[in-house]
Design a protein around this motif. Structure first.
Motif, PDB file in Angstrom:
ATOM      1  N   GLN A 149       2.461  14.280   3.394  1.00 10.28           N
ATOM      2  CA  GLN A 149       1.880  13.637   4.583  1.00 10.28           C
ATOM      3  C   GLN A 149       1.831  12.111   4.434  1.00 10.28           C
ATOM      4  OE1 GLN A 149       0.346  15.826   7.168  1.00 10.28           O
ATOM      5  NE2 GLN A 149       0.682  13.897   8.266  1.00 10.28           N
ATOM      6  N   GLY A 150       2.598  11.409   5.256  1.00  8.89           N
ATOM      7  CA  GLY A 150       2.542   9.947   5.274  1.00  8.89           C
ATOM      8  C   GLY A 150       3.112   9.252   4.048  1.00  8.89           C
ATOM      9  N   ALA A 151       3.947   9.943   3.293  1.00 11.79           N
ATOM     10  CA  ALA A 151       4.521   9.327   2.087  1.00 11.79           C
ATOM     11  C   ALA A 151       5.505   8.212   2.449  1.00 11.79           C
ATOM     12  CB  ALA A 151       5.238  10.385   1.252  1.00 11.79           C
ATOM     13  N   ASP A 152       5.640   7.233   1.556  1.00 10.51           N
ATOM     14  CA  ASP A 152       6.648   6.183   1.724  1.00 10.51           C
ATOM     15  C   ASP A 152       7.923   6.488   0.932  1.00 10.51           C
ATOM     16  OD1 ASP A 152       5.120   4.128   3.295  1.00 10.51           O
ATOM     17  OD2 ASP A 152       3.764   4.393   1.594  1.00 10.51           O
ATOM     18  N   PHE A 153       7.726   7.002  -0.275  1.00  6.52           N
ATOM     19  CA  PHE A 153       8.873   7.385  -1.114  1.00  6.52           C
ATOM     20  C   PHE A 153       8.591   8.749  -1.733  1.00  6.52           C
ATOM     21  CE2 PHE A 153       9.213   2.796  -0.959  1.00  6.52           C
ATOM     22  CZ  PHE A 153      10.579   2.593  -0.810  1.00  6.52           C
ATOM     23  N   VAL A 154       9.592   9.618  -1.686  1.00  6.56           N
ATOM     24  CA  VAL A 154       9.466  10.944  -2.287  1.00  6.56           C
ATOM     25  C   VAL A 154      10.510  11.043  -3.392  1.00  6.56           C
ATOM     26  CG1 VAL A 154       9.622  13.430  -1.870  1.00  6.56           C
ATOM     27  CG2 VAL A 154       8.688  11.914  -0.086  1.00  6.56           C
ATOM     28  N   ILE A 155      10.033  11.234  -4.610  1.00  2.58           N
ATOM     29  CA  ILE A 155      10.945  11.368  -5.753  1.00  2.58           C
ATOM     30  C   ILE A 155      11.015  12.853  -6.108  1.00  2.58           C
ATOM     31  CG2 ILE A 155      11.300  10.758  -8.183  1.00  2.58           C
ATOM     32  CD1 ILE A 155       9.583   8.251  -7.636  1.00  2.58           C
ATOM     33  N   THR A 156      12.217  13.414  -6.166  1.00  4.14           N
ATOM     34  CA  THR A 156      12.329  14.832  -6.532  1.00  4.14           C
ATOM     35  C   THR A 156      12.924  14.943  -7.930  1.00  4.14           C
ATOM     36  OG1 THR A 156      14.301  14.801  -5.117  1.00  4.14           O
ATOM     37  CG2 THR A 156      12.365  15.911  -4.262  1.00  4.14           C
ATOM     38  N   GLN A 157      12.221  15.662  -8.799  1.00  2.20           N
ATOM     39  CA  GLN A 157      12.609  15.772 -10.211  1.00  2.20           C
ATOM     40  C   GLN A 157      12.190  17.139 -10.749  1.00  2.20           C
ATOM     41  OE1 GLN A 157      10.278  12.609 -12.152  1.00  2.20           O
ATOM     42  NE2 GLN A 157       8.472  13.919 -12.005  1.00  2.20           N
ATOM     43  N   PHE A 158      12.570  18.183 -10.002  1.00  3.98           N
ATOM     44  CA  PHE A 158      12.124  19.520 -10.394  1.00  3.98           C
ATOM     45  C   PHE A 158      13.276  20.327 -11.000  1.00  3.98           C
ATOM     46  CE2 PHE A 158      13.223  19.474  -5.890  1.00  3.98           C
ATOM     47  CZ  PHE A 158      14.064  20.556  -5.762  1.00  3.98           C
ATOM     48  N   ARG A 176       0.844  -1.213   0.000  1.00  5.24           N
ATOM     49  CA  ARG A 176       0.000   0.000   0.000  1.00  5.24           C
ATOM     50  C   ARG A 176       0.863   1.241   0.000  1.00  5.24           C
ATOM     51  NH1 ARG A 176      -3.188  -2.435   3.945  1.00  5.24           N
ATOM     52  NH2 ARG A 176      -2.411  -1.080   5.582  1.00  5.24           N
ATOM     53  N   LEU A 177       1.520   1.441  -1.090  1.00  9.91           N
ATOM     54  CA  LEU A 177       2.525   2.490  -1.086  1.00  9.91           C
ATOM     55  C   LEU A 177       1.974   3.843  -1.499  1.00  9.91           C
ATOM     56  CD1 LEU A 177       5.376   0.448  -2.763  1.00  9.91           C
ATOM     57  CD2 LEU A 177       5.507   1.554  -0.534  1.00  9.91           C
ATOM     58  N   LYS A 178       2.475   4.874  -0.813  1.00 13.13           N
ATOM     59  CA  LYS A 178       2.197   6.245  -1.238  1.00 13.13           C
ATOM     60  C   LYS A 178       3.494   6.858  -1.759  1.00 13.13           C
ATOM     61  CE  LYS A 178       0.668  10.835   0.160  1.00 13.13           C
ATOM     62  NZ  LYS A 178       0.002  11.692   1.148  1.00 13.13           N
ATOM     63  N   ILE A 179       3.455   7.217  -3.038  1.00  9.35           N
ATOM     64  CA  ILE A 179       4.634   7.791  -3.684  1.00  9.35           C
ATOM     65  C   ILE A 179       4.334   9.247  -4.029  1.00  9.35           C
ATOM     66  CG2 ILE A 179       6.259   7.563  -5.622  1.00  9.35           C
ATOM     67  CD1 ILE A 179       6.249   4.846  -4.660  1.00  9.35           C
ATOM     68  N   VAL A 180       5.311  10.105  -3.809  1.00 10.28           N
ATOM     69  CA  VAL A 180       5.159  11.518  -4.153  1.00 10.28           C
ATOM     70  C   VAL A 180       6.248  11.888  -5.153  1.00 10.28           C
ATOM     71  CG1 VAL A 180       5.177  13.880  -3.246  1.00 10.28           C
ATOM     72  CG2 VAL A 180       4.249  12.020  -1.851  1.00 10.28           C
ATOM     73  N   ALA A 181       5.866  12.546  -6.238  1.00 11.04           N
ATOM     74  CA  ALA A 181       6.866  13.030  -7.192  1.00 11.04           C
ATOM     75  C   ALA A 181       6.794  14.553  -7.231  1.00 11.04           C
ATOM     76  CB  ALA A 181       6.630  12.438  -8.574  1.00 11.04           C
ATOM     77  N   ILE A 182       7.871  15.197  -6.787  1.00 11.49           N
ATOM     78  CA  ILE A 182       7.912  16.662  -6.758  1.00 11.49           C
ATOM     79  C   ILE A 182       8.594  17.141  -8.037  1.00 11.49           C
ATOM     80  CG2 ILE A 182       8.756  18.686  -5.509  1.00 11.49           C
ATOM     81  CD1 ILE A 182       8.478  17.062  -2.932  1.00 11.49           C
ATOM     82  N   GLY A 183       7.873  17.997  -8.773  1.00  9.26           N
ATOM     83  CA  GLY A 183       8.250  18.297 -10.152  1.00  9.26           C
ATOM     84  C   GLY A 183       7.430  17.369 -11.037  1.00  9.26           C
ATOM     85  N   GLY A 184       6.205  17.114 -10.581  1.00 12.58           N
ATOM     86  CA  GLY A 184       5.328  16.134 -11.236  1.00 12.58           C
ATOM     87  C   GLY A 184       4.997  16.477 -12.677  1.00 12.58           C
ATOM     88  N   GLY A 185       5.098  17.774 -13.034  1.00  9.79           N
ATOM     89  CA  GLY A 185       4.808  18.191 -14.401  1.00  9.79           C
ATOM     90  C   GLY A 185       5.920  17.880 -15.380  1.00  9.79           C
ATOM     91  N   SER A 186       6.968  17.217 -14.926  1.00  4.79           N
ATOM     92  CA  SER A 186       8.080  16.840 -15.806  1.00  4.79           C
ATOM     93  C   SER A 186       7.598  15.969 -16.968  1.00  4.79           C
ATOM     94  CB  SER A 186       9.112  16.051 -14.994  1.00  4.79           C
ATOM     95  OG  SER A 186      10.003  15.375 -15.854  1.00  4.79           O
ATOM     96  N   SER A 187       8.195  16.165 -18.129  1.00  2.00           N
ATOM     97  CA  SER A 187       7.822  15.331 -19.285  1.00  2.00           C
ATOM     98  C   SER A 187       8.248  13.877 -19.082  1.00  2.00           C
ATOM     99  CB  SER A 187       8.432  15.892 -20.571  1.00  2.00           C
ATOM    100  OG  SER A 187       9.836  15.857 -20.500  1.00  2.00           O
ATOM    101  N   PRO A 242       2.811  -2.651  -5.127  1.00  2.00           N
ATOM    102  CA  PRO A 242       1.444  -2.128  -5.193  1.00  2.00           C
ATOM    103  C   PRO A 242       1.340  -0.658  -4.789  1.00  2.00           C
ATOM    104  CG  PRO A 242       1.720  -3.448  -3.214  1.00  2.00           C
ATOM    105  CD  PRO A 242       3.042  -3.476  -3.914  1.00  2.00           C
ATOM    106  N   VAL A 243       1.541   0.222  -5.747  1.00  2.00           N
ATOM    107  CA  VAL A 243       1.408   1.654  -5.493  1.00  2.00           C
ATOM    108  C   VAL A 243      -0.081   1.998  -5.460  1.00  2.00           C
ATOM    109  CG1 VAL A 243       1.859   3.971  -6.412  1.00  2.00           C
ATOM    110  CG2 VAL A 243       3.615   2.194  -6.567  1.00  2.00           C
ATOM    111  N   ARG A 244      -0.543   2.508  -4.307  1.00  2.00           N
ATOM    112  CA  ARG A 244      -1.957   2.874  -4.179  1.00  2.00           C
ATOM    113  C   ARG A 244      -2.185   4.324  -4.545  1.00  2.00           C
ATOM    114  NH1 ARG A 244      -4.511  -1.328  -1.288  1.00  2.00           N
ATOM    115  NH2 ARG A 244      -3.838  -3.019  -2.639  1.00  2.00           N
ATOM    116  N   GLU A 245      -1.203   5.164  -4.163  1.00  2.00           N
ATOM    117  CA  GLU A 245      -1.362   6.600  -4.403  1.00  2.00           C
ATOM    118  C   GLU A 245      -0.085   7.149  -5.010  1.00  2.00           C
ATOM    119  OE1 GLU A 245      -2.698   8.988  -1.003  1.00  2.00           O
ATOM    120  OE2 GLU A 245      -3.251   7.077  -0.073  1.00  2.00           O
ATOM    121  N   LEU A 246      -0.275   7.885  -6.092  1.00  2.00           N
ATOM    122  CA  LEU A 246       0.857   8.617  -6.669  1.00  2.00           C
ATOM    123  C   LEU A 246       0.476  10.087  -6.695  1.00  2.00           C
ATOM    124  CD1 LEU A 246       3.572   8.862  -8.155  1.00  2.00           C
ATOM    125  CD2 LEU A 246       2.365   8.331 -10.284  1.00  2.00           C
TER     126      LEU A 246
END
Ligand code: NAD
Ligand code: G6P
Ligand code: MN
Ligand code: MN
Length: 434
Positions: free
Chosen positions: A76-85, A1-12, A29-33
């Motif tokens: 809030q409560g993220a498991d993995f934070v990907i930064t790509q901004f 039940r993973l919550k993944i966050v991508a900062i710079g989400g508008g990246s191509s 199993p990523v539940r939330e991106l």
């Protein structure tokens, strides 16, 4: 039940990431991106986000895609934070590339004066993100792609208490894939001992089915087959045959800026005149990509994305997340704290090196030391990254001048000062610390 966050989400590149999670859904199993951006990026975020939603729907998977400009809500409560901004966008990158050229200095996104300024713009933002993570998702892993990835990782290790941090680059995995392609074998049969720094990494040994074939690869490169060590965004002018033989290890594509400075500069000047700098080329590629992304019938990553330098980038991110999540203990190349893995680099500095990927993070594999002919250059770049990170945090002009001057691509103190002054002015809007 993973919550993944991508900062710079508008990246191509985001559709590639989404594709990576769809492919791995049965065991990851990523539940939330959550795709996060800033107001200037809202339009891109919506276009990419809608494509991401179509991709997930088409695959019939219950991955919830959230689009937001509220970073704290996302974290809030993220498991993995990907930064790509990219602070300042491609317009800032174009300045990083063009201003140094006017002074006869390499203009590049992650090397020389351009790399310094991308770091000065990026590091305050990444440290803010780290601060928010301390309280909003203290157990999450931060996986940073934002360039200059080496300098950014260095800054996090020195100026943030977060320890679950890994810097990633697609170059090592790209070199492994390209060497496999060159030999026409499956990539799993190839292993490369990588060590160095981000965009300053060397392949010390290459193995095919466990047999050391480094000499054979070096011979191929010396004969003019550079396909194993190329990148889309870097001009390939070949290598001096006898130099490559004498070196005896695989350089990465970025080493051209240091070992072929004069030729690369001349080529950059010419390209800037003919087609514009890389940022200007990429602006066109990106505009075309976003036109494609808008098509409501499109529900997959279009092949045109491969014109960008970041191929295999999402695979690197997804593989790292997968191995941490499953404690796979496989080997991947990551930017982490050295901890003695390379003897001539400080213990507490970031290095790009092969690691065993465990549930408690990447564990660097000690190599002893780098070969003497390249050791000094790597140490010098590490000193540059450290001084640059300090300048980014303190906003101290003299520290920034020191960073600029000690960079091997900058020829003198006076050239450094002129370039620094012009770039500080040009980038003022994104440099609140100065
Ligand atoms: P991009 O210009 O498309 O930027 C991505 C998004 O970041 C944009 O939508 C933009 O609005 C957003 N952004 C800008 N400032 C932000 C901020 N403060 N907070 C949140 N979002 C912000 O860039 P791109 O070409 O997709 O590349 C993104 C980053 O990843 C760059 O730093 C690039 O150098 C890096 N990159 C690294 C690798 C690697 O090997 N490590 C590979 C590919 C790209
Ligand atoms: C390579 C590097 C990345 C860099 C990219 C630039 O893949 O590893 O760090 O961001 O190239 O590609 P671009 O298409 O933006 O010039
Ligand atoms: Mn990279
Ligand atoms: Mn210098």
């Amino acid at each position: 039940r993973l919550k993944i966050v991508a900062i710079g989400g508008g990246s191509s590149y985001t559709p590639e990431l989404v594709e990576g999670f769809i492919k791995r859904y049965d065991h990851l199993p990523v539940r939330e991106l959550w795709l996060v951006d800033i107001p200037e990026g809202e339009e891109k975020l919506n276009i990419v986000g809608n494509l991401a939603k179509r991709m997930v729907n088409k695959a019939g998977l219950p991955i919830r895609i959230h689009l937001t400009l509220d970073r704290q809500q996302a974290l809030q409560g993220a498991d993995f934070v990907i930064t790509q901004f990219r602070v300042g966008g491609l317009r800032a990158r174009a300045l990083d590339e063009k201003i140094p050229l006017r002074y006869g200095v390499i203009g590049q996104e992650t090397n020389g004066p351009g790399g310094l300024f991308k770091g000065l713009r990026t590091i305050p933002v990444i440290l803010d993100i780290c601060k928010e993570m301390e309280t909003l998702c203290p157990d999450a892993w931060l996986i940073n792609f934002t360039n200059p990835a080496g300098m950014v990782t260095e800054a996090i290790l020195r100026y943030s208490p977060l320890t679950k941090v890994a810097g990633l680059c697609n170059i090592p995995v790209g070199m492994k894939m390209s060497v496999a392609q060159m030999l026409q074998v499956e990539p799993e049969r190839i292993h490369i001992d990588f060590a160095g720094l981000n965009h300053m990494v060397f392949g010390l040994n290459v193995y095919l089915d466990g047999q050391n074939i480094t000499g054979q690869i070096i011979d191929r490169i010396a004969q003019g087959d550079t396909s194993g060590i190329r990148a889309k965004n870097i001009i390939d002018l070949g290598w001096e045959k006898e130099f490559i033989k004498a070196l005896g290890i695989l350089p990465c594509p970025y080493h051209r800026y240091y070992f072929q400075t004069e030729k690369m500069l001349a080529e950059e000047q010419e390209q800037a005149r003919k087609t514009g700098t890389r940022a200007e080329v990429v602006q066109k590629v990106e505009a075309e990509l976003f036109e494609k992304y808008k098509d409501p019938k499109l529900a997959a990553k279009p092949p045109e994305l491969e014109q960008r330098g970041g191929a295999y980038y999402s695979d690197a991110a997804c593989n790292l997340i997968d191995s941490i999540y499953h404690d796979r203990k496989d080997i991947q190349t990551v930017n982490v704290k050295n901890q003695g893995a390379i003897a001539s680099i400080p213990h507490d500095s970031a290095v790009e090196i092969n690691c065993v990927i465990t549930a408690s993070g990447p564990k660097p594999i000690a190599i002893g030391d780098l070969p003497i002919p390249v050791r000094g250059l790597v140490q010098q770049i590490k000193s540059f990254e450290r001084v640059a990170a300090e300048a980014a945090v303190t906003g101290n002009y003299h520290t920034a001048l020191l960073a600029m001057t000690i960079n091997p691509l900058v020829p003198s103190d006076s050239a450094a000062k002129k370039i620094l002054d012009e770039m500080l002015k040009a980038h003022q809007k994104y440099l609140p610390q100065f």
